[in-house]
Design a protein around this motif. Sequence first.
Motif, short mmCIF file in Angstrom:
data_model
loop_
_atom_site.label_atom_id
_atom_site.label_comp_id
_atom_site.label_asym_id
_atom_site.label_seq_id
_atom_site.Cartn_x
_atom_site.Cartn_y
_atom_site.Cartn_z
N GLY A 1 0.46 -10.83 -4.33
CA GLY A 1 1.39 -10.31 -3.35
C GLY A 1 1.66 -11.33 -2.27
O GLY A 1 0.99 -12.37 -2.18
N PHE A 2 2.64 -11.03 -1.43
CA PHE A 2 2.98 -11.88 -0.30
C PHE A 2 2.93 -11.06 0.98
O PHE A 2 3.25 -9.86 0.97
CB PHE A 2 4.37 -12.50 -0.47
CG PHE A 2 4.37 -13.81 -1.21
CD1 PHE A 2 4.71 -14.99 -0.58
CD2 PHE A 2 3.99 -13.86 -2.55
CE1 PHE A 2 4.68 -16.20 -1.26
CE2 PHE A 2 3.97 -15.05 -3.24
CZ PHE A 2 4.32 -16.23 -2.59
N ALA A 3 2.53 -11.70 2.05
CA ALA A 3 2.50 -11.03 3.36
C ALA A 3 3.18 -11.93 4.38
O ALA A 3 2.64 -12.99 4.72
CB ALA A 3 1.07 -10.73 3.77
N ALA A 4 4.34 -11.54 4.84
CA ALA A 4 5.05 -12.26 5.89
C ALA A 4 4.69 -11.60 7.21
O ALA A 4 5.07 -10.46 7.46
CB ALA A 4 6.56 -12.21 5.64
N GLU B 1 -5.89 -11.58 9.38
CA GLU B 1 -6.41 -10.21 9.48
C GLU B 1 -5.46 -9.21 8.83
O GLU B 1 -5.87 -8.34 8.05
CB GLU B 1 -6.63 -9.84 10.95
CG GLU B 1 -7.73 -10.62 11.64
CD GLU B 1 -7.26 -11.99 12.13
OE1 GLU B 1 -6.10 -12.37 11.85
OE2 GLU B 1 -8.06 -12.68 12.79
N ASN B 2 -4.17 -9.33 9.16
CA ASN B 2 -3.19 -8.38 8.60
C ASN B 2 -3.07 -8.54 7.09
O ASN B 2 -2.96 -7.55 6.35
CB ASN B 2 -1.83 -8.59 9.26
CG ASN B 2 -1.79 -8.07 10.68
OD1 ASN B 2 -2.56 -7.19 11.04
ND2 ASN B 2 -0.91 -8.62 11.50
N ALA B 3 -3.07 -9.79 6.61
CA ALA B 3 -2.91 -10.01 5.17
C ALA B 3 -4.15 -9.58 4.40
O ALA B 3 -4.04 -9.05 3.28
CB ALA B 3 -2.62 -11.49 4.92
N THR B 4 -5.32 -9.79 4.96
CA THR B 4 -6.55 -9.33 4.30
C THR B 4 -6.56 -7.82 4.17
O THR B 4 -6.93 -7.27 3.12
CB THR B 4 -7.78 -9.82 5.10
OG1 THR B 4 -7.78 -11.25 5.16
CG2 THR B 4 -9.07 -9.35 4.44
N ALA B 5 -6.14 -7.14 5.22
CA ALA B 5 -6.05 -5.68 5.17
C ALA B 5 -5.01 -5.24 4.14
O ALA B 5 -5.22 -4.25 3.41
CB ALA B 5 -5.71 -5.13 6.55
N LYS C 1 -3.33 -2.68 -0.89
CA LYS C 1 -2.47 -2.71 -2.07
C LYS C 1 -3.26 -2.79 -3.37
O LYS C 1 -2.79 -2.34 -4.42
CB LYS C 1 -1.51 -3.91 -2.00
CG LYS C 1 -0.65 -3.98 -0.75
CD LYS C 1 0.40 -2.90 -0.70
CE LYS C 1 1.33 -3.12 0.50
NZ LYS C 1 2.40 -2.10 0.58
N GLY C 2 -4.43 -3.43 -3.32
CA GLY C 2 -5.22 -3.55 -4.54
C GLY C 2 -4.86 -4.75 -5.40
O GLY C 2 -5.19 -4.79 -6.58
N CYS C 3 -4.18 -5.75 -4.82
CA CYS C 3 -3.80 -6.93 -5.60
C CYS C 3 -4.93 -7.97 -5.58
O CYS C 3 -5.86 -7.88 -4.79
CB CYS C 3 -2.50 -7.53 -5.08
SG CYS C 3 -2.51 -7.96 -3.34
N VAL D 1 -0.62 -14.15 -0.67
CA VAL D 1 -0.15 -15.39 -0.06
C VAL D 1 0.49 -15.01 1.27
O VAL D 1 1.53 -14.35 1.29
CB VAL D 1 0.86 -16.11 -0.97
CG1 VAL D 1 1.32 -17.41 -0.31
CG2 VAL D 1 0.24 -16.40 -2.33
N ALA D 2 -0.16 -15.39 2.35
CA ALA D 2 0.29 -14.97 3.68
C ALA D 2 0.90 -16.13 4.44
O ALA D 2 0.48 -17.28 4.27
CB ALA D 2 -0.88 -14.40 4.47
N ASN D 3 1.89 -15.83 5.26
CA ASN D 3 2.46 -16.87 6.12
C ASN D 3 2.94 -16.26 7.43
O ASN D 3 3.12 -15.04 7.55
CB ASN D 3 3.59 -17.63 5.42
CG ASN D 3 4.75 -16.75 5.00
OD1 ASN D 3 4.73 -15.54 5.18
ND2 ASN D 3 5.77 -17.35 4.41
N ASP D 4 3.09 -17.14 8.39
CA ASP D 4 3.55 -16.76 9.73
C ASP D 4 5.05 -17.00 9.79
O ASP D 4 5.50 -18.15 9.72
CB ASP D 4 2.81 -17.59 10.77
CG ASP D 4 3.19 -17.22 12.21
OD1 ASP D 4 4.17 -16.47 12.40
OD2 ASP D 4 2.49 -17.68 13.13
#
Length: 397
Positions: A322-325, A332-336, A341-343, A347-350
């Motif tokens: 998954g991706f977290a923008a 912290e937000n992407a880890t949560a 989601k269970g993926c 891949v998180a970015n600011d």
Amino acid sequence: MLTGKRILLIIGGGIAAFKSQILIRKFQEVGATVTPVLTRAGAEFVTPLSLSGLSGQKTHTELFSLTDEVEMGHIELSRSADLIVVAPATADLMAKMAQGMANDLASTLLLATDTAVLAAPAMNVRMWQHPATQRNVAQLRADGVKMVGPGDGAMACGEFGPGRMAEPDEIVAAAAGMLGAGPLAGKRIIVTSGPTHEPIDPVRYIANRSSGAQGTAIARALAALGAHVVFVTGPADVAPPEGVEVVRVQTAQQMSDAVDAALPAEAAVFAAAVADWRVASQSDRKLKKTRDGMPKLEFAENPDILARVAQMATGRPGLVVGFAAETNDVIENATAKRARKGCDWIVANDVSAATGIMGGTENAVVLISDDGAESWPRMGKDAVARQLADRIAAALA
């Protein structure tokens, strides 16, 4: 990866020609045999002697060679290879290819062959963006020539932008993908990309600023490693990559349905920026201003494609990314989000305004997995895609 494969390497005249020597070594490392063909302009940058010394093969330079042409050497050269690679593919060389010219050995080989051709463009940014070059590129693609690159970056001329030749590793990966020999050969991977448009009425919609550039780059990188990519794209700003199965959608529900239709798959990468909500009852007529003030819009939640696929009891892909923008507290937000989601990976970015990442050419991501949070340096989106594709190939191996 390419053991026993025969590569005919045509080297055009540009500063990127020096990379052809590295490229020969990279092809040899994966088992391929390389026969160099050096254009007259290319010989201004590298020598036949250096290419022959590296490849262990004769470097061909002249169309009217008495010893070679006794046996119609240009025909034999063009048809004995498993793949023809043009690197660097200069503006001049691509113009000859597009127009079917045959006034030197390289252009004659390319016209006299039915072997697959992979071109790695390299030129000044303004030359690449010129309408004449873009027409030639479009014609070559229509003729079946595959392209790898060009990438963005600083150039020898001092300018910055698209036009840098793809790196040797990337060219080898693209060649392997074309020959069905990449590390992801035989693997089916779903990639979602771009925004979704959620209609309000026939002329208005809800969307976000996603350009689709990162998802497109990921699909391209996976295809270069040999994967069969099903590319489910919303209305993005960038064109889909070559060599993938393209499914175009507009809304989140359409994207969800397209993902279902694409399953089963070994992996799924959800890079699309899917709208969380849609208008519950879109109007079939354009909403008009009235004296009663603004219209009241009621919203309904869109399907959560990532969570649904990641939590499938049966038919779940072996790797779900998954991706977290985020605009704050990225890790912290992407880890949560990953836990929710269970993926397998996030891949998180600011994407806050100050970063310039949303809609830009670069990205700075954090890969979150069971191993923790791994920060990658800021780099071009193509480089991020290649690094992620390599990780996916290793995980699926």
